[in-house]
Scaffold this active site. Structure first.
Site, PDB file in Angstrom:
ATOM      1  N   HIS A 162      38.030  85.179  77.753  1.00  0.00           N
ATOM      2  CA  HIS A 162      39.556  84.622  77.870  1.00  0.00           C
ATOM      3  C   HIS A 162      40.698  85.557  78.022  1.00  0.00           C
ATOM      4  CE1 HIS A 162      42.728  81.710  77.595  1.00  0.00           C
ATOM      5  NE2 HIS A 162      43.216  82.224  76.385  1.00  0.00           N
ATOM      6  N   SER A 205      47.938  69.004  69.456  1.00  0.00           N
ATOM      7  CA  SER A 205      46.587  69.745  69.558  1.00  0.00           C
ATOM      8  C   SER A 205      45.658  68.510  68.949  1.00  0.00           C
ATOM      9  CB  SER A 205      46.889  70.904  68.508  1.00  0.00           C
ATOM     10  OG  SER A 205      47.806  71.658  68.552  1.00  0.00           O
TER      11      SER A 205
END
Lengths: 425, 425
Positions: free
Chosen positions: A142, A266
């Site tokens: 990532h 989140s």
């Protein structure tokens, strides 16, 4: 004291579908609202939710030193504070109670009616009050993808990246359980080529495929936790979707990091799967080169083989799997993360949560965000219904699922599913 | 309902020295441990600590709708959740009870013995359980100094700085009250000219002169707070020393911001001074050019004239004032900060804390950190005992003080005092 609940041959007297994430070898912990509007701490076997508060009141944990109200709470924080020895005693005892050869509860219909609910009768809550939430950035794939897109493909990783598990603090107040929808956030962005910022709904709302671990009280102010003791302070793990607004992030994040681009929401899966349940799925951490500093050097297998996938579901359409990844790809493991977090004496408490960072794998179909899947919006991701996506659209539901599987048993996390609503008005 | 407690002519029947920060016009809120080891919520007049739990039990707040145990708690969070109307009723009532013309408590020795302690008899605690802590970066002078030192003097401010109040999330678990010492943190740093990082105690431990405000429950997930309503959700303000390890920060902070360089400790003054008490000291916010976006445009005077100073006290020596600054220098005011923080729907709860960022003024003697006072370690700061400092040394105590003063009254914050200990072993 060893863990006794992972015997792959054990079966429960509760029915469990062979593909269920929640066999008797799992026994996760969560908090739910019963049909009588009572909040209780519970576990799950198959599609049965089990009220641990009621189980305790009826005497099924009498041989374990527990306070009377330990499960009659709206968060797991106090139970987590009791420590690993107690978690293990309770989990093993639950395994015994629901073992198909144990008649005590199996043959007590009155007790069963009090204790056991169908999953569709109850409503899962946030399992812990999260004091502090930290997000790491520990997937090399990532970080490399992001660095390649936004900086220099030849120097995609920052100089510090291979020396320490980079992390930043996130916002606890906007962490929500699976099922709670999220509004597309408003904010400032700087359009390409413009010289003055504009205000409005984010045009680049994204998911981030992550996992997160929940800690117990680990240390006092000033005291570090060693990498090889770190495991004792990790209660368990959840699936984590770290919603992001890429255009807001790009404008705001210099020099102090992401803020409004992340703290609008989140989402986590509601069942915390213990490290004990993940024990059969330990694997080696990827090789680390250069060798990390001493306080980050660990022994044994500290990573876990957890299959992960992300689905996108447009309103009224079927799901499309857009990414398959695995928790084992993480360059820095959880023990290294916790040791790093406390090496300066930062105190870690019961209910604190630490995200892994986006978990991308080595191949394009394993990238853990739309940013990477669409390569910065350049490529379209095609869904089953023929529609195309670069980022998430209003009405889309993002579903993250995860499970461990060997030849004997499957232990999973269920899912974290979150729908994106239009901007708040 | 107006505030009635700021009448500058009012005097208390408790003795108050003319230079005290805590005249009857202040009436801050805090939490303390009594000589009988009971934790209670209290206020302060002069050098007298007043037990609000006992005052309530004895019936002095009977006309105000309060739950029985609202002050018998170890944090102010529930009281803060009661909202501004209740804070004001309680503060005004306290002003009445201690007014020199009110005999009710003044002439009741039995009650006074239960309610009033000397400050040296009690032990101040952290006043709130801080759910989330955010640190802004709102002093133009500080951001300019840092940008000049580390980047380009001609483009010292980042492009976003004048468009939004830059901020990042900090760590709640390491926020401590005045008086708790802090160990010099260990961590990774990259020495100048080296190509591999080293591990050890930070060599550049610094203070940051800040103030911080404490909020009440402000909004639900998804809902913004407007800039002109923001004040209603601010309970009060404290002094704040945001300890920093500059060398750790320099190595770790790219690309996600400060982490271990900050989260080893942050210290606050224990008495929360309400916005009502600061009312006489409102001033205009510095002119903002370019004009901020609509959601950041406010009306009225939203800044406060609060004198601030920092002293350094080496072990066994006298203090030296190393910096004098003022809260009024802040480019972005608290209402703009709170409106920005919630414009994306991020929820703000009772007990959340938001730091101002380092408050530097326009002149070198008003810089709010050793980093700026020593200009990156290049200049020595000379102390009264003849010793020199570039950063903080083991055994040094850093003391931040703050007060408002007009021709009638002085309203202050007391101090936040923190000693730096050697590294933990």
């Amino acid at each position: 004291m060893p863990d006794t609940t992972n015997n792959p041959n054990r079966r429960s007297w509760l029915d469990v579908h062979p593909t269920s994430d929640f066999p008797i070898q799992n026994i996760p912990f969560g908090v739910f609202l019963t049909p009588d509007d009572v909040i209780t701490i519970g576990t799950r076997i198959g599609n049965h939710a089990i009220d641990l508060g009621a189980l305790h009141q009826l005497g099924y944990f009498d041989e374990i030193p527990l306070t009377d109200d330990i499960f009659l709470q709206d968060t797991l924080n106090d139970f987590i504070s009791d420590g690993k020895k107690t978690w293990r005693l309770v989990r093993n005892r639950i395994g015994d109670i629901f073992d198909r050869d144990n008649p005590a509860l199996r043959d007590n219909k009155v007790h069963k009616d009090i204790i056991i609910f169908r999953m569709d009768e109850i409503e899962m809550q946030l399992p812990v009050q999260i004091g502090d939430y930290t997000d790491f950035y520990s997937s090399k794939e990532h970080a490399t993808n992001v660095g390649t897109m936004f900086r220099d493909p030849k120097n995609a990783l920052m100089p510090n990246w291979k020396h320490l598990p980079v992390a930043y603090h996130g916002r606890s107040s906007s962490i929500i359980p699976s099922g709670i929808p999220v509004h597309r956030p408003n904010g400032q962005t700087m359009p390409l080529g413009a010289d003055t910022p504009v205000f409005g709904p984010s045009k680049r709302v994204d998911f981030e495929l992550e996992m997160a671990f929940i800690t117990t009280d680990a240390n006092n102010l000033g005291e570090p936790i060693s990498v090889n003791e770190a495991e004792d302070y990790i209660f368990g793990v959840v699936l984590f979707n770290d919603w992001s607004a890429r255009d807001i992030q790009k404008w705001e994040y210099v020099p102090l990091g992401p803020f409004l681009a992340k703290n609008f929401a989140s989402s986590i899966s509601p069942w915390i799967v213990t490290l004990d349940a993940l024990e059969p799925f330990r694997v080696a951490t990827p090789e680390q080169d250069p060798k990390p500093m001493e306080y980050l050097q660990f022994s044994g297998k500290k990573s876990y083989d957890i299959n992960l996938e992300v689905s996108l579901q447009p309103e009224g359409a079927k799901e499309t799997v857009v990414c398959k990844s695995n928790f084992k790809y993480m360059y820095w493991n959880m023990c290294q993360q916790l040791a790093h977090h406390t090496v300066n004496g930062c105190p870690v408490n019961s209910g604190d949560m630490m995200g892994s960072g986006t978990i991308s794998g080595p191949t394009p179909d394993s990238y853990g965000s739309m940013l990477e899947l669409s390569w910065g919006g350049k490529n379209k991701v095609i869904l089953n219904d023929g529609s195309e996506r670069t980022f998430i659209e209003d009405g889309d539901t993002v579903i993250i699922r995860g499970f461990c599987q060997n030849e004997h048993v499957r232990v999973g996390f269920g899912e974290v599913s979150t729908k994106l609503l239009p901007p708040f008005k």
